[in-house]
Design a protein around this motif. Structure first.
Motif, PDB file in Angstrom:
ATOM      1  N   ARG A 182       0.827  -1.203   0.000  1.00 48.23           N
ATOM      2  CA  ARG A 182       0.000   0.000   0.000  1.00 48.23           C
ATOM      3  C   ARG A 182       0.864   1.256   0.000  1.00 48.23           C
ATOM      4  N   GLU A 186       1.025   4.306  -2.616  1.00 55.45           N
ATOM      5  CA  GLU A 186       0.808   5.697  -2.213  1.00 55.45           C
ATOM      6  C   GLU A 186       1.953   6.579  -2.701  1.00 55.45           C
ATOM      7  N   GLU A 234       1.555  15.360   1.187  1.00 54.95           N
ATOM      8  CA  GLU A 234       1.397  13.944   0.850  1.00 54.95           C
ATOM      9  C   GLU A 234       2.336  13.074   1.666  1.00 54.95           C
ATOM     10  N   ILE A 238       1.184  10.267   4.296  1.00 55.89           N
ATOM     11  CA  ILE A 238       1.612   8.865   4.234  1.00 55.89           C
ATOM     12  C   ILE A 238       2.189   8.428   5.572  1.00 55.89           C
ATOM     13  N   ASP A 241      -0.608   7.962   7.801  1.00 61.54           N
ATOM     14  CA  ASP A 241      -1.361   6.759   7.465  1.00 61.54           C
ATOM     15  C   ASP A 241      -0.719   5.494   8.007  1.00 61.54           C
ATOM     16  N   GLU A 296      -8.865   6.322   1.500  1.00 59.99           N
ATOM     17  CA  GLU A 296      -8.702   6.063   0.066  1.00 59.99           C
ATOM     18  C   GLU A 296      -9.857   6.679  -0.723  1.00 59.99           C
ATOM     19  N   GLN A 299      -9.380  10.508  -0.876  1.00 53.69           N
ATOM     20  CA  GLN A 299      -8.277  10.893  -1.759  1.00 53.69           C
ATOM     21  C   GLN A 299      -8.655  10.700  -3.229  1.00 53.69           C
ATOM     22  N   GLY A 343      -5.807   2.296  -6.070  1.00 56.14           N
ATOM     23  CA  GLY A 343      -6.660   2.688  -4.959  1.00 56.14           C
ATOM     24  C   GLY A 343      -7.891   1.817  -4.832  1.00 56.14           C
TER      25      GLY A 343
END
Length: 379
Positions: A182, A186, A234, A238, A241, A296, A299, A343
């Motif tokens: 993942r 990303e 971003e 990340i 996340d 997700e 985004q 995604g």
């Protein structure tokens, strides 16, 4: 997962294996029968060809005798030329030439038939070997089928004990690999592409400045700044996340509220969030999964759909969890598979891990609605 469930899973796998093996046996039998039919057909054709070869050999031998006689006749005519008329001489020459031509054609056809006969014999040998191999494979598959249906099932209990010991470590490895995959997606879709774009724009700034257009260069620098700021966001997103601390401390609903507010403020997008049902803590894996799904979906709506209004609704029931994300973006055609659409692929994978369902309703120009439904028992 209980031992009983594992036994059911293993039984299902064994049943699938049995079906595959039985289908393979049927296919091999079908191949064998086709080979036998072709073998019989070629055998008949070979007999006919052999008979034709014999006929042409006999015909050629007879023609060779006729040619020999005609040559002797021609030699006699040539030797005693003055004894024969012009018509007789012409007839002897033409007859000899015709016989030689016919003999050459017969021998040529004989050679063709011989080659055909040899090729048929080679094909028959190959088919015979194919039939023997097919029969051998069928016998081996029968042994394997017996092993699977009888002996292999006795290993079930031993495997269950080993699986119980390995289950925890395997789940950790699986989760690690999924997160790595993942994160790579990303980074590929976000910072990596933005940094590449920044590099190109910086080259454009350099070229614009060298050409003497200071105002345009300043505009490009401002654009690069925005890209750098977006890239930084971003990267931070990340990192966030990887493991949002609020999810452990506060739970799913408060964490999503905070994330929705931050995302809406940064991207200047209106996002309405609504939580329905019991406001309770869920199992950790469910909280993480639904938080990732919301991330997700938002985004995608912001980056790809260019939405200005997004509605997020989560419903927590006693036996079911439901997530609905609706946007007014540009939409897309779900029937058309897009390249590198990681995604949506990741969302489907997450939902399938919990035996849930995900429906994506979208139409070009009419926005997108994502509906996720997952069974849940808080036991």
């Amino acid at each position: 997962m209980t031992v009983k469930t594992k036994e059911k899973d293993l039984d299902y796998i064994l049943d699938e294996m049995v079906d595959v093996v039985e289908n393979s046996k049927d296919e091999i039998f079908h191949i064998s029968e086709e080979a036998r039919s072709e073998h019989e057909m070629l055998s008949r054709e070979l007999e006919e060809t052999r008979s034709q070869v014999i006929q042409y050999i006999e015909s050629g031998d007879q023609l060779e005798q006729n040619v020999a006689y005609s040559r002797r006749r021609l030699s006699e005519v040539s030797k005693y030329f003055d004894r024969y008329s012009e018509d007789e001489i012409r007839e002897v020459y033409e007859t000899t030439h015709a016989l030689q031509t016919k003999l050459a054609m017969v021998r040529q056809e004989e050679k063709r038939l011989r080659d055909k006969r040899d090729e048929l014999e080679r094909r028959l040998i190959s088919l015979h070997q194919t039939i023997e191999r097919a029969e051998g494979l069928a016998n081996k598959i029968s042994v394997i089928l017996t092993y699977i249906t009888d002996d292999f099932r006795q290993v079930n209990e031993l495997l269950n004990e080993a699986k119980e010991k390995q289950e925890f470590s395997l789940k950790i490895i699986e989760a690690q690999e999924e997160e790595r995959k993942r994160i790579s997606r990303e980074i590929h879709d976000g910072p990596a592409q933005m940094l590449a774009n920044i590099l190109l724009r910086s080259e454009l700034v350099d070229r614009t400045f060298r050409e003497g257009s200071t105002e345009e260069a300043l505009q490009e620098i401002k654009s690069v700044r925005r890209m750098v700021r977006s890239s930084l966001y971003e990267v931070r997103r990340i990192i966030y996340d990887l493991r949002p601390m609020a999810l452990d401390d506060l739970g799913l609903i408060p964490t999503i509220k905070k994330y929705v507010a931050t995302t809406a403020d940064y991207n200047n997008v209106k996002i309405d969030f609504q939580a329905i049902g019991e406001d309770k803590r869920l199992k950790q894996q469910y909280e993480i999964a639904f938080f990732r799904l919301v991330q997700e979906a938002l985004q995608n709506a912001i980056k790809h759909a260019n939405a200005t209004l997004i509605q997020v609704k989560i419903e927590i029931c006693s036996s079911n969890l439901t997530l609905v994300v609706k946007d007014n973006g540009q939409g897309f055609d779900p029937k058309i598979r897009r390249d590198k659409s990681f995604g949506i692929m990741g969302m489907r994978e997450r939902v399938e891990m919990f035996d849930g369902e995900i429906n994506i309703n979208s139409k070009i120009g009419s926005g997108t609605t994502i509906i996720v439904s997952v069974p849940y028992q808080n036991i």
